[in-house]
Motif scaffolding. Sequence first.
Motif, short mmCIF file in Angstrom:
data_model
loop_
_atom_site.label_atom_id
_atom_site.label_comp_id
_atom_site.label_asym_id
_atom_site.label_seq_id
_atom_site.Cartn_x
_atom_site.Cartn_y
_atom_site.Cartn_z
N ILE A 130 0.86 -1.19 0.00
CA ILE A 130 0.00 0.00 0.00
C ILE A 130 0.89 1.23 0.00
CG2 ILE A 130 -1.73 1.33 1.28
CD1 ILE A 130 -2.84 -1.25 2.37
N LEU A 131 0.62 2.14 -0.93
CA LEU A 131 1.36 3.39 -1.03
C LEU A 131 0.46 4.52 -0.55
CD1 LEU A 131 2.52 1.39 -3.28
CD2 LEU A 131 3.38 3.45 -4.40
N GLY A 158 9.46 6.81 0.51
CA GLY A 158 10.03 6.06 1.63
C GLY A 158 9.40 4.70 1.72
N THR A 159 10.06 3.76 2.40
CA THR A 159 9.59 2.38 2.48
C THR A 159 9.54 1.92 3.93
OG1 THR A 159 10.64 1.91 0.35
CG2 THR A 159 9.98 0.02 1.68
N ILE A 160 8.41 1.33 4.30
CA ILE A 160 8.22 0.80 5.65
C ILE A 160 7.51 -0.54 5.52
CG2 ILE A 160 7.14 1.12 7.91
CD1 ILE A 160 7.16 4.11 7.39
N GLY A 161 7.91 -1.54 6.31
CA GLY A 161 7.14 -2.77 6.26
C GLY A 161 7.92 -3.97 6.74
N ALA A 162 7.21 -4.97 7.21
CA ALA A 162 7.83 -6.20 7.67
C ALA A 162 8.49 -6.90 6.49
CB ALA A 162 6.77 -7.11 8.31
N THR A 170 15.34 8.59 2.94
CA THR A 170 14.79 8.85 4.26
C THR A 170 13.27 8.98 4.18
OG1 THR A 170 14.74 10.40 6.11
CG2 THR A 170 15.15 11.34 3.95
N ASN A 171 12.60 8.54 5.23
CA ASN A 171 11.14 8.65 5.25
C ASN A 171 10.68 10.02 5.73
OD1 ASN A 171 10.84 6.01 4.36
ND2 ASN A 171 10.86 5.18 6.45
N ALA A 172 11.59 10.81 6.26
CA ALA A 172 11.23 12.14 6.72
C ALA A 172 10.85 13.03 5.54
CB ALA A 172 12.38 12.76 7.50
N GLY A 173 9.66 13.59 5.60
CA GLY A 173 9.21 14.46 4.53
C GLY A 173 8.86 13.75 3.25
N GLY A 182 4.57 -9.40 3.72
CA GLY A 182 4.69 -10.68 3.04
C GLY A 182 5.54 -10.66 1.78
N VAL A 183 6.08 -9.49 1.40
CA VAL A 183 6.90 -9.45 0.20
C VAL A 183 7.88 -8.30 0.30
CG1 VAL A 183 5.19 -8.07 -1.04
CG2 VAL A 183 6.89 -9.32 -2.34
N GLY A 184 9.15 -8.56 0.01
CA GLY A 184 10.16 -7.53 0.05
C GLY A 184 10.40 -6.92 -1.32
N ALA A 185 9.33 -6.57 -2.01
CA ALA A 185 9.44 -6.16 -3.41
C ALA A 185 9.77 -4.70 -3.59
CB ALA A 185 8.12 -6.46 -4.13
N PHE A 186 9.59 -3.88 -2.56
CA PHE A 186 9.67 -2.44 -2.78
C PHE A 186 10.73 -1.77 -1.92
CE2 PHE A 186 5.33 -3.70 -3.85
CZ PHE A 186 5.35 -3.35 -5.20
N ALA A 187 11.78 -2.50 -1.60
CA ALA A 187 12.83 -1.91 -0.79
C ALA A 187 13.74 -1.03 -1.62
CB ALA A 187 13.66 -3.03 -0.12
#
Length: 237
Positions: A130-131, A158-162, A170-173, A182-187
């Motif tokens: 989800i974006l 930025g990317t966050i997730g298990a 950086t996720n700031a701003g 369940g998927v590491g597709a968007f790192a």
Amino acid sequence: MKKGSQMISRIKAIVVVLMALPLALSACSTRPITDEARAHQIVQGAQLAVQKFKASNEQPMDEFRAMLPKAQGILIMPGVIKGGFILAAEGGSGVLLAKNGNGEWGQPAFYALAAGSVGLQAGAQVGDAILLIFSQDAVRAVIDHQGKLGADLGLIIGTIGAGVEASTTTNAGADILVFSQGVGAFAGGSLEAAALIKRNDLNKAYYGEMLTPTDIVLGGRAQNPAADGLRKVLNGQ
């Protein structure tokens, strides 16, 4: 420019393969699914993905619950596929929604997302992504730039997730935050080469007329009560 055009062409080819794969796997036993049925499945899958993220006990989803009310747009990709051998590919179909002037979520427009990279990978993973999009300008940039995401939009992602490796930005701003389970597709920078492609065929099947994402997401010209469940979950009802 030529190199960029070749990349977009390759990504579009990956999208075609990914969208055709479920039909190919089921052709021997069932009739091909119609565009209308597929569109309804995607909306239902999007609703389930949001419910799952909101209910998750995983720490990254605390931030998802905190940031969702602040978002002005959302792209939900249920059942993103990651797989391949020499050519690694991520992709799937999902929906884009934005808040209207009353601060409530509008109707969904359909998109396909694909990112290609060369590497020695095998197997496949399926998960949800989800974006969250944090301004109306960013929503419009996403709609106006089909086939381009990341730096080409002039947006910070930025990317966050298990299960996701550390993001290279950086996720700031951030203009867009990507959450996944369940998927590491968007790192990292994987979204920099991603193609976001309009599914006008599914828009037509779902709404009964040819409508663009601009008509649906920004113009408020679409209406389908079947999306009410998704919209209520997003609106916190």
